[in-house]
Motif scaffolding. Sequence first.
Motif, PDB file in Angstrom:
ATOM      1  N   SER A 111       0.660  -1.256  -0.353  1.00 12.76           N
ATOM      2  CA  SER A 111       0.164   0.083  -0.431  1.00 12.76           C
ATOM      3  C   SER A 111       0.757   1.490  -0.164  1.00 12.76           C
ATOM      4  N   PRO A 112       0.490   1.963  -1.007  1.00 17.28           N
ATOM      5  CA  PRO A 112      -0.063   2.188  -2.236  1.00 17.28           C
ATOM      6  C   PRO A 112       0.222   0.913  -3.397  1.00 17.28           C
ATOM      7  N   ALA A 113      -1.006   1.678  -4.231  1.00 16.52           N
ATOM      8  CA  ALA A 113       0.126   0.599  -5.285  1.00 16.52           C
ATOM      9  C   ALA A 113       0.903   0.834  -6.111  1.00 16.52           C
ATOM     10  N   SER A 127       8.571  12.637  -5.837  1.00 18.39           N
ATOM     11  CA  SER A 127       9.101  13.681  -6.911  1.00 18.39           C
ATOM     12  C   SER A 127      10.732  14.325  -6.379  1.00 18.39           C
ATOM     13  N   PRO A 128      11.600  14.384  -7.272  1.00 15.38           N
ATOM     14  CA  PRO A 128      13.191  14.777  -5.729  1.00 15.38           C
ATOM     15  C   PRO A 128      12.957  15.108  -5.482  1.00 15.38           C
ATOM     16  N   GLY A 129      13.497  14.998  -4.467  1.00 14.35           N
ATOM     17  CA  GLY A 129      14.247  15.688  -2.360  1.00 14.35           C
ATOM     18  C   GLY A 129      12.655  15.547  -1.762  1.00 14.35           C
ATOM     19  N   ALA A 130      11.346  14.611  -1.793  1.00 10.01           N
ATOM     20  CA  ALA A 130      10.426  13.976  -1.662  1.00 10.01           C
ATOM     21  C   ALA A 130      10.286  12.712  -1.574  1.00 10.01           C
ATOM     22  N   PRO A 131      10.649  11.899  -1.071  1.00 11.16           N
ATOM     23  CA  PRO A 131      10.747  10.428  -1.063  1.00 11.16           C
ATOM     24  C   PRO A 131       9.028   9.809  -0.276  1.00 11.16           C
ATOM     25  N   GLN A 132       9.125   8.983  -0.921  1.00 10.51           N
ATOM     26  CA  GLN A 132       7.511   8.589  -0.926  1.00 10.51           C
ATOM     27  C   GLN A 132       7.377   6.909   0.208  1.00 10.51           C
ATOM     28  N   ASN A 133       6.579   6.456   0.643  1.00 11.61           N
ATOM     29  CA  ASN A 133       6.903   5.125   1.377  1.00 11.61           C
ATOM     30  C   ASN A 133       6.024   3.723   0.371  1.00 11.61           C
ATOM     31  N   PHE A 134       6.789   2.488   0.339  1.00  8.69           N
ATOM     32  CA  PHE A 134       5.798   1.295   0.020  1.00  8.69           C
ATOM     33  C   PHE A 134       5.178   0.819   1.264  1.00  8.69           C
ATOM     34  N   THR A 135       4.244   0.342   1.996  1.00 12.44           N
ATOM     35  CA  THR A 135       3.792  -0.351   3.179  1.00 12.44           C
ATOM     36  C   THR A 135       3.393  -1.975   2.567  1.00 12.44           C
TER      37      THR A 135
END
Length: 113
Positions: free
Chosen positions: A29-31, A36-44
């Motif tokens: 989650s999420p699928a 964006s560069p400089g703005a990390p996101q997470n998969f769980t």
Amino acid sequence: MQVSVLAQNGFSSSVSVSLGTLPDGVTVSPASLSVSPGAPQNFTFAASASAVVEQGSVSVNGTSGFLSSSATLDLSVNGTAVPDPFHPVGGALVHGFYDESRNLLFATNPGLN
């Protein structure tokens, strides 16, 4: 799992990141992510009780316009082993002893020596 984009050579667009096929019983989650560069996101990641305890790999795919890249992620599904219940293998049980402290059953079977 944290996903980040390292901008190089003036690149400043967001990257759409998705994962390949996951093992049975494993969800993410999420699928997909838009990073964006400089703005990390997470998969769980989550594994259900029916997920197989194993080590495998999952492909991580990123696209932005006409650019694309992929990498392989090592994925380990950890858990407790499924208990193996007592089952007869032939012969006849004569005597048995249950060890409560170790939760074990000992049985004699003259037919199997």
